[in-house]
Structure formats: C-alpha cells, structure tokens
Design an enzyme around this catalytic site. Sequence first.
Site, PDB file in Angstrom:
ATOM      1  N   GLY A  46       0.829  -1.194   0.000  1.00  0.00           N
ATOM      2  CA  GLY A  46       0.000   0.000   0.000  1.00  0.00           C
ATOM      3  C   GLY A  46       0.865   1.247   0.000  1.00  0.00           C
ATOM      4  O   GLY A  46       2.016   1.227   0.443  1.00  0.00           O
ATOM      5  N   GLN A  51       2.858  10.063   1.280  1.00  0.00           N
ATOM      6  CA  GLN A  51       4.165   9.390   1.329  1.00  0.00           C
ATOM      7  C   GLN A  51       5.053   9.762   0.150  1.00  0.00           C
ATOM      8  O   GLN A  51       6.269   9.597   0.220  1.00  0.00           O
ATOM      9  CB  GLN A  51       3.986   7.864   1.344  1.00  0.00           C
ATOM     10  CG  GLN A  51       3.399   7.335   2.647  1.00  0.00           C
ATOM     11  CD  GLN A  51       3.297   5.817   2.591  1.00  0.00           C
ATOM     12  OE1 GLN A  51       2.322   5.289   2.075  1.00  0.00           O
ATOM     13  NE2 GLN A  51       4.306   5.133   3.112  1.00  0.00           N
ATOM     14  N   CYS A  88       5.895  -0.275   7.012  1.00  0.00           N
ATOM     15  CA  CYS A  88       5.509   0.882   6.206  1.00  0.00           C
ATOM     16  C   CYS A  88       6.699   1.294   5.349  1.00  0.00           C
ATOM     17  O   CYS A  88       7.836   1.311   5.823  1.00  0.00           O
ATOM     18  CB  CYS A  88       5.110   2.031   7.140  1.00  0.00           C
ATOM     19  SG  CYS A  88       4.645   3.543   6.273  1.00  0.00           S
ATOM     20  N   LEU A  89       6.435   1.644   4.107  1.00  0.00           N
ATOM     21  CA  LEU A  89       7.505   2.062   3.201  1.00  0.00           C
ATOM     22  C   LEU A  89       8.163   3.367   3.664  1.00  0.00           C
ATOM     23  O   LEU A  89       9.256   3.699   3.216  1.00  0.00           O
ATOM     24  CB  LEU A  89       6.968   2.213   1.774  1.00  0.00           C
ATOM     25  CG  LEU A  89       6.476   0.904   1.126  1.00  0.00           C
ATOM     26  CD1 LEU A  89       5.846   1.178  -0.230  1.00  0.00           C
ATOM     27  CD2 LEU A  89       7.603  -0.113   1.006  1.00  0.00           C
ATOM     28  N   HIS A 130      -4.358   1.133   7.508  1.00  0.00           N
ATOM     29  CA  HIS A 130      -3.008   1.702   7.557  1.00  0.00           C
ATOM     30  C   HIS A 130      -2.888   2.885   6.586  1.00  0.00           C
ATOM     31  O   HIS A 130      -2.400   3.958   6.963  1.00  0.00           O
ATOM     32  CB  HIS A 130      -1.994   0.603   7.212  1.00  0.00           C
ATOM     33  CG  HIS A 130      -0.575   1.048   7.140  1.00  0.00           C
ATOM     34  ND1 HIS A 130       0.412   0.573   7.988  1.00  0.00           N
ATOM     35  CD2 HIS A 130       0.049   1.944   6.309  1.00  0.00           C
ATOM     36  CE1 HIS A 130       1.569   1.166   7.676  1.00  0.00           C
ATOM     37  NE2 HIS A 130       1.375   1.993   6.662  1.00  0.00           N
ATOM     38  N   GLU A 131      -3.346   2.668   5.351  1.00  0.00           N
ATOM     39  CA  GLU A 131      -3.213   3.732   4.341  1.00  0.00           C
ATOM     40  C   GLU A 131      -4.121   4.915   4.654  1.00  0.00           C
ATOM     41  O   GLU A 131      -3.735   6.075   4.478  1.00  0.00           O
ATOM     42  CB  GLU A 131      -3.505   3.194   2.937  1.00  0.00           C
ATOM     43  CG  GLU A 131      -2.580   2.077   2.476  1.00  0.00           C
ATOM     44  CD  GLU A 131      -1.101   2.367   2.672  1.00  0.00           C
ATOM     45  OE1 GLU A 131      -0.691   3.537   2.594  1.00  0.00           O
ATOM     46  OE2 GLU A 131      -0.354   1.406   2.913  1.00  0.00           O
ATOM     47  N   HIS A 134      -2.615   7.363   6.987  1.00  0.00           N
ATOM     48  CA  HIS A 134      -1.624   8.291   6.405  1.00  0.00           C
ATOM     49  C   HIS A 134      -2.269   9.609   5.971  1.00  0.00           C
ATOM     50  O   HIS A 134      -1.627  10.658   5.997  1.00  0.00           O
ATOM     51  CB  HIS A 134      -0.964   7.658   5.174  1.00  0.00           C
ATOM     52  CG  HIS A 134       0.200   6.758   5.485  1.00  0.00           C
ATOM     53  ND1 HIS A 134       1.329   7.199   6.137  1.00  0.00           N
ATOM     54  CD2 HIS A 134       0.411   5.445   5.221  1.00  0.00           C
ATOM     55  CE1 HIS A 134       2.188   6.193   6.260  1.00  0.00           C
ATOM     56  NE2 HIS A 134       1.661   5.107   5.715  1.00  0.00           N
TER      57      HIS A 134
HETATM   58 CO    CO Z   1       2.546   3.243   5.570  1.00  0.00          CO
END
Ligand code: CO
Length: 150
Positions: A46, A51, A88-89, A130-131, A134
């Site tokens: 995701g 991000q 998480c990226l 999660h997304e 953000h």
């Molecule tokens: Co994330």
Amino acid sequence: MAIRNILQIGDPTLRKKSFEVTDFGPKTHELLDDMKQTLIKADGCGLAAPQVGVLRRIFIVWVDDNYFECINPKIISEKGSQRGEEGCLSVKGKHGIVTRPNKVIVSAQDRFGKPFTVKASGLMARAFCHENDHLDGIIYVDKVEELQEN
Ligand code: CO
C-alpha cells in the site's frame, strides 16, 4: 510514468492532514500511475499520496491479486479486531504488531470520480486502515505495541 521518492518518518509532510481531491483529470491519473509504479518497485502492499509528498486524500492498496485506487476514502464500518505484523515504506527496516479492525467497509471514488464501496477483511482490511491513517498524518508507529528492527 515515474518512480516517486518515498518520504521517510521524520519528514513533517507525513504528519500533515491531506486535502480532499476535486481534480479527477490527467494530473491525478499521472499521480496514481506513478504511485502504482513506485509501489511495485518498493514491493509494498500500500502507498498513500502524502508518502510521495502530495497532500491529497488518495491511497492505493495491493494485496494478493486485489488492487484498489481510493480517492477521498472513508471507512464507513469496522468490525472485530485482529493483531498482526505491520510495516511501512516510510519506516524502513522496522516492523511491529498493530491491532486493527478485522473487517471494514470503505467507500471512495475511483480515478474518474465514480463512487464505489468495498468490503475487506484480514490483511486487506489492515492495509485499508493503515493507508487511510496516512491521510490524517498518522503512522503505524503511533499504534504499534513494540517497534522492532527487521
Ligand atoms: Co505506511
């Protein structure tokens, strides 16, 4: 299409609230295409627009063979709970256990502005939550039981 740079935790942009999307034209489509390429390259499940430094209410999720582009998403229903690993990226090299709803219903718009609703459970429900976080400047490390090194 282009690979975009993924901001890392500590960057103040990740902590800001994203804005509603009103543009469903080429600029948004290009962003979505870039995010997809960026997600593939990073091998994640995701990615949210903030991000990649764009404060717009957009995220994509890709779990197993299911790919969704969600614009102006809202989690309209949550049921049950699940504990599980999350990463998480934007938080490289770390992971941890986070409790999330086990089932969610998300309503959103697609890249053309058309509304849709999706039901998800398990890992997909986790990815949506999660997304979506953000978009409000929330990172999973805020909810993690214990942050661990990979
Ligand atoms: Co994330």
